[in-house]
Design a protein around this motif. Structure first.
Motif, mmCIF file in Angstrom:
data_model
loop_
_atom_site.group_PDB
_atom_site.id
_atom_site.type_symbol
_atom_site.label_atom_id
_atom_site.label_comp_id
_atom_site.label_asym_id
_atom_site.label_seq_id
_atom_site.Cartn_x
_atom_site.Cartn_y
_atom_site.Cartn_z
ATOM 1 N N GLY A 125 0.809 -1.213 0.000
ATOM 2 C CA GLY A 125 0.000 0.000 0.000
ATOM 3 C C GLY A 125 0.836 1.254 0.000
ATOM 4 N N VAL A 126 1.944 1.226 0.740
ATOM 5 C CA VAL A 126 2.859 2.379 0.733
ATOM 6 C C VAL A 126 3.432 2.579 -0.665
ATOM 7 N N GLY A 127 3.744 1.482 -1.335
ATOM 8 C CA GLY A 127 4.237 1.600 -2.713
ATOM 9 C C GLY A 127 3.192 2.206 -3.632
ATOM 10 N N ILE A 128 1.941 1.829 -3.436
ATOM 11 C CA ILE A 128 0.867 2.407 -4.259
ATOM 12 C C ILE A 128 0.728 3.896 -3.973
ATOM 13 N N MET A 129 0.825 4.291 -2.715
ATOM 14 C CA MET A 129 0.728 5.713 -2.396
ATOM 15 C C MET A 129 1.869 6.491 -3.033
ATOM 16 N N SER A 130 3.062 5.911 -3.009
ATOM 17 C CA SER A 130 4.198 6.573 -3.653
ATOM 18 C C SER A 130 3.970 6.708 -5.148
ATOM 19 N N LEU A 131 3.470 5.619 -5.763
ATOM 20 C CA LEU A 131 3.175 5.661 -7.197
ATOM 21 C C LEU A 131 2.147 6.741 -7.518
ATOM 22 N N MET A 132 1.089 6.797 -6.763
ATOM 23 C CA MET A 132 0.022 7.744 -7.038
ATOM 24 C C MET A 132 0.470 9.187 -6.766
ATOM 25 N N THR A 133 1.272 9.379 -5.723
ATOM 26 C CA THR A 133 1.772 10.722 -5.425
ATOM 27 C C THR A 133 2.647 11.223 -6.563
ATOM 28 N N LEU A 134 3.518 10.358 -7.060
ATOM 29 C CA LEU A 134 4.366 10.739 -8.189
ATOM 30 C C LEU A 134 3.537 10.976 -9.441
ATOM 31 N N SER A 135 2.521 10.126 -9.653
ATOM 32 C CA SER A 135 1.668 10.291 -10.822
ATOM 33 C C SER A 135 0.894 11.600 -10.756
ATOM 34 N N VAL A 136 0.404 11.970 -9.574
ATOM 35 C CA VAL A 136 -0.332 13.228 -9.413
ATOM 36 C C VAL A 136 0.576 14.415 -9.727
ATOM 37 N N ARG A 137 1.795 14.351 -9.229
ATOM 38 C CA ARG A 137 2.723 15.464 -9.471
ATOM 39 C C ARG A 137 3.012 15.613 -10.955
ATOM 40 N N GLU A 138 3.173 14.511 -11.669
ATOM 41 C CA GLU A 138 3.489 14.585 -13.093
ATOM 42 C C GLU A 138 2.291 15.038 -13.930
ATOM 43 N N ARG A 139 1.091 14.897 -13.384
ATOM 44 C CA ARG A 139 -0.118 15.171 -14.193
ATOM 45 C C ARG A 139 -0.882 16.412 -13.699
ATOM 46 N N ARG A 140 -0.146 17.347 -13.126
ATOM 47 C CA ARG A 140 -0.815 18.547 -12.644
ATOM 48 C C ARG A 140 -1.480 19.323 -13.775
ATOM 49 N N LEU A 152 -9.084 -2.623 0.053
ATOM 50 C CA LEU A 152 -9.236 -1.603 1.093
ATOM 51 C C LEU A 152 -7.928 -0.854 1.320
ATOM 52 N N VAL A 153 -6.818 -1.583 1.349
ATOM 53 C CA VAL A 153 -5.514 -0.936 1.521
ATOM 54 C C VAL A 153 -5.238 0.007 0.357
ATOM 55 N N GLY A 154 -5.550 -0.440 -0.866
ATOM 56 C CA GLY A 154 -5.342 0.424 -2.030
ATOM 57 C C GLY A 154 -6.168 1.692 -1.948
ATOM 58 N N ALA A 155 -7.441 1.550 -1.535
ATOM 59 C CA ALA A 155 -8.291 2.729 -1.428
ATOM 60 C C ALA A 155 -7.795 3.682 -0.343
ATOM 61 N N LEU A 156 -7.385 3.123 0.808
ATOM 62 C CA LEU A 156 -6.926 3.977 1.905
ATOM 63 C C LEU A 156 -5.640 4.714 1.545
ATOM 64 N N PHE A 157 -4.697 3.989 0.942
ATOM 65 C CA PHE A 157 -3.431 4.630 0.596
ATOM 66 C C PHE A 157 -3.549 5.499 -0.656
ATOM 67 N N GLY A 158 -4.632 5.354 -1.384
ATOM 68 C CA GLY A 158 -4.836 6.209 -2.551
ATOM 69 C C GLY A 158 -5.592 7.490 -2.236
ATOM 70 N N VAL A 159 -6.128 7.584 -1.011
ATOM 71 C CA VAL A 159 -6.920 8.775 -0.665
ATOM 72 C C VAL A 159 -6.065 10.027 -0.639
ATOM 73 N N TYR A 160 -4.890 9.957 -0.012
ATOM 74 C CA TYR A 160 -4.062 11.160 0.128
ATOM 75 C C TYR A 160 -3.672 11.764 -1.221
ATOM 76 N N PRO A 161 -3.069 10.989 -2.131
ATOM 77 C CA PRO A 161 -2.734 11.606 -3.428
ATOM 78 C C PRO A 161 -3.969 12.052 -4.206
ATOM 79 N N ALA A 162 -5.086 11.330 -4.079
ATOM 80 C CA ALA A 162 -6.299 11.743 -4.787
ATOM 81 C C ALA A 162 -6.838 13.055 -4.227
ATOM 82 N N GLN A 163 -6.838 13.195 -2.905
ATOM 83 C CA GLN A 163 -7.286 14.452 -2.313
ATOM 84 C C GLN A 163 -6.354 15.598 -2.670
ATOM 85 N N ARG A 164 -5.078 15.306 -2.739
ATOM 86 C CA ARG A 164 -4.123 16.342 -3.113
ATOM 87 C C ARG A 164 -4.380 16.834 -4.531
#
Length: 408
Positions: A298-313, A383-395
């Motif tokens: 899940g931490v890896g997914i959050m890192s992936l999504m955070t990086l993806s969000v930054r690249e797709r601003r 559930l882990v994917g959804a929880l760890f994906g909330v932060y980058p999605a909200q950002r």
């Protein structure tokens, strides 16, 4: 339609970075595979213990002879008392109301021969109650009777393994075997039982004969080594154990002579209950390690999504500028996170199926795959994917479109 459009955008975004996506998927896959496989092995261990409990017989207690204490002429123990008698078994049946039936027993390894084939088996003298107490039915022929026991009849009931060795291609019923120098006629064959309670040996290598036949003709003794006791009520086993101990101490005059017990009282279910608790604790521990691996994924997914969000601003800003709602942006990135964990879950499930099949084929471990464990692992991963994906999605959803469009 909005959800399908978000899913299409997420799919294209994930395909643009296959290595990064594969790493995130692999973390979830390892976690799911670890959970499903370890739960399957744990369930298999529990099932084996429960099978052993069922194989014990009806509310079983075992009275066994004790070991003589060491002394200067006998520095090492290992010599058994000879004070346990068939009359003790009768007294237990008659004087302990909690006891339903008893089966006195004396068993020793002996050489057994039929024609030119010979083997070594445990020859056990006992009474017909042994069949019910130990749940040892026959698959062919019959048990010996009380009349045959009283007459010390030369009859025998073979265990499944002994039957396989001595009579691989012949019907054993009516045939004569020799236990040492004593001829015995085969009148029955026992159902296959498997390993003993302690797991140290098979119970299919025994030959049952009438107790008096064993004492008078085979072993030439007047004592016994074991009394199998069936208690009427499982909840009364402890009380019955105390009553039997008190009765035997009285009969052997141990209290009057101020001596310790010359017998041992075993409740095999207590041993198996301890094994069951150990198996469950082991399963919980290993499942916890699998959950840790899932959280790492899940931490890896959050890192992936955070990086993806930054690249797709820029993409996010453009979507918001042309009318996309913040909820749409949030949904898009949550869908990506859940998609990654969902694919990782399916991959992990496939890996666990392979692992369980390999364990069943190449090891002695039992593995029981249940639908509940699979559902738990898959649900936890999503559930882990959804929880760890909330932060980058909200950002991503919180960005102002002007700020997002200015980003390079």
């Amino acid at each position: 339609m909005r959800l399908l459009r978000n899913a299409a955008l997420s799919r294209r975004a994930l395909y643009r970075h296959p290595v990064r996506t594969a790493l995130a998927v692999s973390g979830t896959a390892v976690g799911v595979a670890a959970i499903v496989t370890t739960v399957a092995v744990g369930r298999g261990a529990e099932r084996e213990v429960l099978d052993q409990v069922d194989a014990l017989g009806r509310n079983l207690l075992m009275v066994r002879v004790g070991q003589l204490p060491p002394n200067p002429t006998r520095p090492a123990s290992g010599v058994a008392f000879t004070t346990l008698r068939e009359s003790d078994a009768r007294a237990i049946a008659e004087r302990v109301p909690l006891v339903a039936r008893v089966a006195p027993s004396e068993g020793r390894p002996r050489s057994v021969k039929y024609g030119t084939v010979s083997t070594t088996a445990t020859v056990r003298g006992t009474t017909p109650e042994y069949e019910t107490i130990r749940d040892f039915p026959t698959v062919a022929g019959r048990y010996f009777t009380h009349a045959e026991d009283a007459a010390a009849a030369r009859v025998a009931v073979l265990g499944a393994q002994v039957r396989d060795v001595l009579f691989p291609d012949t019907d054993p019923l009516g045939q004569w075997i020799r236990v040492g120098a004593v001829p015995l006629r085969v009148i029955g064959v026992l159902e296959r039982k498997g390993v003993s309670v302690d797991g140290g040996a098979t119970e299919d290598d025994q030959i049952l004969i009438p107790l008096r036949t064993a004492q008078r003709r085979v072993f030439n003794v007047n004592w016994i080594s074991t009394i199998y006791v069936e208690v009427r009520d499982r909840d009364a086993i402890t009380e019955a154990q105390a009553s039997i101990a008190a009765l035997l101490r009285e009969r052997h005059a141990l209290d009057r002579l101020h001596r310790p017990d010359d017998f041992l009282l075993d409740n095999p279910r207590l041993l198996l209950a301890a094994e069951l608790e150990a198996a469950r604790a082991f399963r919980l521990m290993i499942t916890g390690l699998g959950a840790v691996a899932l959280v790492v994924g899940g931490v890896g997914i959050m890192s992936l999504m955070t990086l993806s969000v930054r690249e797709r601003r820029n993409e996010v800003g453009l979507r918001v500028a042309v009318g996309a709602r913040r909820r749409d942006v949030l949904t898009q990135f949550l869908v990506e996170a859940v998609a990654v964990t969902g694919f990782g879950s399916l991959t992990g499930l496939a890996l666990s199926l392979v692992a369980v099949a390999a364990i069943a084929r190449w090891t002695d471990w039992a593995a029981v795959l249940t639908g509940s464990s699979v559902a738990l692992a898959l649900g936890s991963a999503v559930l882990v994917g959804a929880l760890f994906g909330v932060y980058p999605a909200q950002r991503a959803a919180s960005w102002h479109p002007v700020t997002a469009l200015r980003a390079e």
